[in-house]
Design a protein around this motif. Structure first.
Motif, PDB file in Angstrom:
ATOM      1  N   LYS A 120     -27.227   2.442  59.647  1.00 35.50           N
ATOM      2  CA  LYS A 120     -27.701   3.759  59.517  1.00 35.50           C
ATOM      3  C   LYS A 120     -26.804   4.640  59.992  1.00 35.50           C
ATOM      4  O   LYS A 120     -26.691   5.788  59.364  1.00 35.50           O
ATOM      5  CB  LYS A 120     -28.759   3.769  60.568  1.00 35.50           C
ATOM      6  CG  LYS A 120     -29.840   5.036  60.503  1.00 35.50           C
ATOM      7  CD  LYS A 120     -30.732   4.993  61.668  1.00 35.50           C
ATOM      8  CE  LYS A 120     -31.649   6.290  61.464  1.00 35.50           C
ATOM      9  NZ  LYS A 120     -30.906   7.389  61.886  1.00 35.50           N
ATOM     10  N   ASN A 121     -25.762   4.320  60.894  1.00 36.10           N
ATOM     11  CA  ASN A 121     -24.813   5.339  61.284  1.00 36.10           C
ATOM     12  C   ASN A 121     -23.877   5.265  60.121  1.00 36.10           C
ATOM     13  O   ASN A 121     -23.371   6.775  59.816  1.00 36.10           O
ATOM     14  CB  ASN A 121     -24.123   4.836  62.289  1.00 36.10           C
ATOM     15  CG  ASN A 121     -24.823   4.742  63.644  1.00 36.10           C
ATOM     16  OD1 ASN A 121     -25.887   5.499  63.672  1.00 36.10           O
ATOM     17  ND2 ASN A 121     -24.443   3.860  64.429  1.00 36.10           N
ATOM     18  N   ILE A 122     -23.450   4.325  59.568  1.00 32.59           N
ATOM     19  CA  ILE A 122     -22.665   4.585  58.166  1.00 32.59           C
ATOM     20  C   ILE A 122     -23.404   5.372  57.187  1.00 32.59           C
ATOM     21  O   ILE A 122     -22.572   6.429  56.516  1.00 32.59           O
ATOM     22  CB  ILE A 122     -22.125   3.112  57.402  1.00 32.59           C
ATOM     23  CG1 ILE A 122     -21.277   2.575  58.779  1.00 32.59           C
ATOM     24  CG2 ILE A 122     -21.667   3.236  56.424  1.00 32.59           C
ATOM     25  CD1 ILE A 122     -20.826   1.106  58.307  1.00 32.59           C
ATOM     26  N   SER A 123     -24.469   5.216  56.848  1.00 32.47           N
ATOM     27  CA  SER A 123     -25.338   6.244  55.917  1.00 32.47           C
ATOM     28  C   SER A 123     -25.570   7.419  56.555  1.00 32.47           C
ATOM     29  O   SER A 123     -25.160   8.349  55.491  1.00 32.47           O
ATOM     30  CB  SER A 123     -26.886   5.417  55.777  1.00 32.47           C
ATOM     31  OG  SER A 123     -27.583   6.169  55.069  1.00 32.47           O
ATOM     32  N   MET A 164     -20.695  13.553  54.888  1.00 35.65           N
ATOM     33  CA  MET A 164     -19.528  13.684  53.952  1.00 35.65           C
ATOM     34  C   MET A 164     -19.917  14.193  52.797  1.00 35.65           C
ATOM     35  O   MET A 164     -19.036  14.968  52.040  1.00 35.65           O
ATOM     36  CB  MET A 164     -18.791  11.986  53.580  1.00 35.65           C
ATOM     37  CG  MET A 164     -18.231  11.894  55.136  1.00 35.65           C
ATOM     38  SD  MET A 164     -17.377  10.119  54.866  1.00 35.65           S
ATOM     39  CE  MET A 164     -16.108  10.583  53.672  1.00 35.65           C
ATOM     40  N   ASN A 165     -21.093  13.868  52.144  1.00 37.32           N
ATOM     41  CA  ASN A 165     -21.380  14.273  50.674  1.00 37.32           C
ATOM     42  C   ASN A 165     -22.058  15.710  50.777  1.00 37.32           C
ATOM     43  O   ASN A 165     -22.151  16.303  49.907  1.00 37.32           O
ATOM     44  CB  ASN A 165     -22.238  13.350  50.077  1.00 37.32           C
ATOM     45  CG  ASN A 165     -21.814  11.986  49.709  1.00 37.32           C
ATOM     46  OD1 ASN A 165     -20.640  11.892  49.402  1.00 37.32           O
ATOM     47  ND2 ASN A 165     -22.545  11.001  49.754  1.00 37.32           N
ATOM     48  N   SER A 166     -22.315  16.154  52.115  1.00 34.38           N
ATOM     49  CA  SER A 166     -23.197  17.499  52.139  1.00 34.38           C
ATOM     50  C   SER A 166     -21.928  18.628  52.002  1.00 34.38           C
ATOM     51  O   SER A 166     -20.986  18.450  52.606  1.00 34.38           O
ATOM     52  CB  SER A 166     -23.773  17.568  53.340  1.00 34.38           C
ATOM     53  OG  SER A 166     -23.978  18.872  53.821  1.00 34.38           O
TER      54      SER A 166
END
Length: 331
Positions: A271-274, A280-282
């Protein structure tokens, strides 16, 4: 010859006859004893067969007593035995009815037993063992002969033709051979040809039989197959061990699968990686703006060019003017 001489001779022959009878009696009863001097025991049997009063009692082939009575007691036949006082009978001794020779008289045979079992007391009952009766054996043999006769008759009937005219086994086999004689001859000829080729060394089978090298190669191949099978068996055993460890929760995989705490930690880490990748994509994050904002990229490139010109100026100027050159280059 007068009457007196005749009477004298008759008397002499009578005395001699009595003497011979006494000698014969003594010879036949040497070593006998008076039944009153012994002690009595009983021996129960299902059937005493032809046992009679006066028949001998023997232990290990030695006469030690005699049968004094044969009677029915409690629904079983029973022999009363008178045994010499000086001969003990052990409690585990077994009595059987034996026969002297093929058509001799019956007698009671006792085995020695063991001294540790103790001795029987007068009036005790001995252990007995029933042995097949000769008459019963002959009767069974007669029945067996009748059964064999019937079996032989059935076999003969199976081989011979039936009364209704249908052929029997022998006739059927004979007809089968006659009808397939040509095929049988061809098969025999083919077998002869095959054996000749094998003898001559033609074909794979012949080489395998006649060529030692081919046999050695085949043996080596079989050995390799056996070794491979052994290794496969070992691999399967190791795999089973690993699976057992996983099922029992041992090792990293077993812990990952069966340990609830580890599974929860793994879920949290994923979940943390997600979350990190989403940030990062934001466009709102610095890393996301660095990737998606073209103006920021151009500004970074311009800044790098200014730093490059400042470094060139710094290399051409002295130490005093270096700070001014860097400041002018950057600002």
């Amino acid at each position: 010859m007068n009457q007196a001489q005749t009477n004298a001779r008759v008397g002499i022959f009578f005395v001699l006859g009595i003497a011979l009878l006494w000698i014969t009696f003594q010879a036949l009863h040497t070593g006998s004893f008076n039944v009153k001097d012994g002690y009595e025991v009983t021996a129960p049997f299902k059937s005493v067969r032809e046992l009679k009063v006066g028949n001998e009692v023997r232990m290990a082939g030695v006469t030690i007593g005699a049968v004094t009575a044969v009677r029915i007691n409690n629904g079983r036949a029973e022999a009363v035995l008178s045994i010499k006082k000086e001969v003990p009978i052990h409690k585990d001794c077994v009595a059987t009815i034996a026969t002297s020779g093929l058509i001799g008289s019956n007698y009671i045979s006792l085995d020695l037993g063991t001294p540790a079992s103790g001795t029987v007391a007068p009036g005790d009952s001995l252990r007995t063992h029933e042995v097949p009766d000769f008459n019963k054996i002959m009767s069974d043999l007669g029945e067996l002969g009748a059964d064999i006769k019937v079996a032989v008759g059935k076999i003969g009937a199976a081989f011979s033709d039936n009364p209704d005219g249908s052929p029997g086994l022998i006739t059927n086999v004979n007809n089968l051979v006659n009808e397939n004689r040509a095929n049988l001859n061809a098969s025999i000829a083919n077998l002869n040809e095959i054996t000749e080729k094998i003898r001559a060394g033609d074909g794979t089978l012949a080489k395998l039989i006649n060529d030692p090298a081919a046999y050695d190669q085949l043996l080596a191949a079989v050995t390799e197959i056996k070794n491979a099978a052994t290794e496969a068996k070992g691999f399967i055993g190791e795999t089973q061990t690993i699976i057992a460890d996983v099922k029992s929760g041992r090792g990293a995989i077993g812990t990952l699968i069966y340990d609830e705490a580890t599974a929860q930690n793994l879920k949290v880490a994923v979940k943390n990686i997600s979350d990190i990748t989403n940030k990062m994509n934001s466009d709102e994050s610095s890393f996301g703006q660095l990737i998606t904002n073209d103006n920021l990229v151009r500004d970074a490139k311009a800044t790098l060019r200014k730093v490059d010109r400042a470094m060139d100026g710094f290399a051409d100027s002295g130490p005093i003017t270096a700070v001014g050159v860097v400041a002018n280059g950057l600002f």
